[in-house]
Design a protein around this motif. Structure first.
Motif, PDB file in Angstrom:
ATOM      1  N   ASN A 172       0.739  -1.232   0.066  1.00 23.97           N
ATOM      2  CA  ASN A 172      -0.075  -0.139   0.002  1.00 23.97           C
ATOM      3  C   ASN A 172       0.986   1.261   0.172  1.00 23.97           C
ATOM      4  O   ASN A 172       1.675   1.284   0.674  1.00 23.97           O
ATOM      5  CB  ASN A 172      -0.826  -0.040   1.168  1.00 23.97           C
ATOM      6  N   ARG A 173       0.544   2.010  -0.877  1.00 20.52           N
ATOM      7  CA  ARG A 173       1.399   3.250  -0.926  1.00 20.52           C
ATOM      8  C   ARG A 173       1.316   4.153   0.293  1.00 20.52           C
ATOM      9  O   ARG A 173       2.467   4.941   0.378  1.00 20.52           O
ATOM     10  CB  ARG A 173       0.678   4.371  -2.036  1.00 20.52           C
ATOM     11  N   GLY A 174       0.428   4.029   1.002  1.00 23.68           N
ATOM     12  CA  GLY A 174       0.542   4.865   2.294  1.00 23.68           C
ATOM     13  C   GLY A 174       0.944   4.118   3.619  1.00 23.68           C
ATOM     14  O   GLY A 174       1.229   4.891   4.580  1.00 23.68           O
ATOM     15  N   HIS A 211     -15.618  -6.411  -5.314  1.00 27.77           N
ATOM     16  CA  HIS A 211     -16.761  -6.154  -4.243  1.00 27.77           C
ATOM     17  C   HIS A 211     -16.578  -4.552  -3.966  1.00 27.77           C
ATOM     18  O   HIS A 211     -16.939  -4.207  -2.828  1.00 27.77           O
ATOM     19  CB  HIS A 211     -16.314  -6.886  -3.055  1.00 27.77           C
ATOM     20  N   GLY A 212     -16.355  -3.829  -4.861  1.00 32.60           N
ATOM     21  CA  GLY A 212     -15.995  -2.399  -4.610  1.00 32.60           C
ATOM     22  C   GLY A 212     -14.848  -1.884  -4.135  1.00 32.60           C
ATOM     23  O   GLY A 212     -14.657  -0.630  -3.802  1.00 32.60           O
ATOM     24  N   PHE A 213     -13.912  -2.657  -4.217  1.00 33.15           N
ATOM     25  CA  PHE A 213     -12.569  -2.467  -3.327  1.00 33.15           C
ATOM     26  C   PHE A 213     -11.426  -2.307  -3.962  1.00 33.15           C
ATOM     27  O   PHE A 213     -11.392  -3.028  -5.189  1.00 33.15           O
ATOM     28  CB  PHE A 213     -12.381  -3.510  -2.053  1.00 33.15           C
ATOM     29  N   VAL A 214     -10.459  -1.299  -3.826  1.00 31.38           N
ATOM     30  CA  VAL A 214      -9.211  -1.445  -4.490  1.00 31.38           C
ATOM     31  C   VAL A 214      -8.190  -1.380  -3.773  1.00 31.38           C
ATOM     32  O   VAL A 214      -8.044  -0.978  -2.486  1.00 31.38           O
ATOM     33  CB  VAL A 214      -9.456  -0.025  -5.409  1.00 31.38           C
ATOM     34  N   MET A 215      -7.091  -1.689  -4.250  1.00 30.41           N
ATOM     35  CA  MET A 215      -5.616  -1.498  -3.504  1.00 30.41           C
ATOM     36  C   MET A 215      -4.860  -0.460  -4.539  1.00 30.41           C
ATOM     37  O   MET A 215      -4.769  -0.580  -5.488  1.00 30.41           O
ATOM     38  CB  MET A 215      -4.923  -2.935  -3.358  1.00 30.41           C
ATOM     39  N   ARG A 245       0.105   1.840  -8.975  1.00 21.43           N
ATOM     40  CA  ARG A 245      -1.193   1.848  -9.535  1.00 21.43           C
ATOM     41  C   ARG A 245      -2.396   1.408  -8.681  1.00 21.43           C
ATOM     42  O   ARG A 245      -2.143   0.822  -7.520  1.00 21.43           O
ATOM     43  CB  ARG A 245      -1.352   0.947 -11.042  1.00 21.43           C
ATOM     44  N   VAL A 246      -3.524   1.484  -9.127  1.00 17.10           N
ATOM     45  CA  VAL A 246      -4.623   1.046  -8.460  1.00 17.10           C
ATOM     46  C   VAL A 246      -5.098  -0.159  -9.109  1.00 17.10           C
ATOM     47  O   VAL A 246      -5.468  -0.233 -10.318  1.00 17.10           O
ATOM     48  CB  VAL A 246      -5.740   2.030  -8.476  1.00 17.10           C
TER      49      VAL A 246
END
Length: 165
Positions: A125-127, A152-156, A146-147
């Motif tokens: 995770n970038r954060g 299920h509506g989720f992204v990384m 990138r994303v």
């Protein structure tokens, strides 16, 4: 690191890994992703049956780090052609910066070389600046950011990092 033991994960230790994953994720990710995404990802990636099947698959390898009876860290890697993916590496927050993560990473690198892997890669995770800094310290470089849609509506929102072996 003196009293820390590293070994390949056994089926009897799966529940301990799942419990540690929940503890570390709850300490790390609430500022980065929603609780719903944390719960969904834990349910998917740390389902006992899934881990058990990976233990029987030669393309997967799991390690556990223990101090006394306590599980203090774990790692999981997957063979991916000439590359191997460091899929998971987590250390209990109370045991970080004590060489456990480095020892787990060393075990993964040795396994990847045995698999004829030429590169070890991961997503972070970038954060998660602490993890990004650690991987940079160990020689990984950022190859892309990138994303990733994980359903299920989720992204990384991740960096992809690689280390030549």
């Amino acid at each position: 690191m003196d009293d820390t033991r590293l070994h390949r994960l056994t089926p009897q230790e799966i529940d301990a890994v799942c419990a540690l994953a929940r503890t570390v994720w709850q300490a790390t990710y609430p500022a980065l992703i929603s609780q719903a995404q944390i719960d969904a990802m834990l349910a998917d990636r740390y389902a006992a049956d899934r881990i058990r099947s990976q233990l029987d698959d030669p393309n997967h390898a799991w390690w556990i780090a223990r101090r006394g009876q306590a599980t203090v860290g774990f790692a999981h890697a997957v063979r991916d052609g000439v590359r191997c993916k460091l899929d998971k590496l987590y250390v209990d927050t109370g045991h970080q910066r004590q060489g456990i993560g480095a020892a787990l990473l060393q075990a993964v690198q040795e396994w990847a070389r045995q698999q004829q892997g030429r590169r070890l890669w991961l997503q972070v995770n970038r954060g998660n600046t602490q993890a990004v800094a650690a991987y940079l310290k160990y020689g990984f470089g950022i190859t892309e950011s990138r994303v990733f849609d994980i359903g299920h509506g989720f992204v990384m929102d991740d960096h992809v990092m690689e280390l030549p072996l």
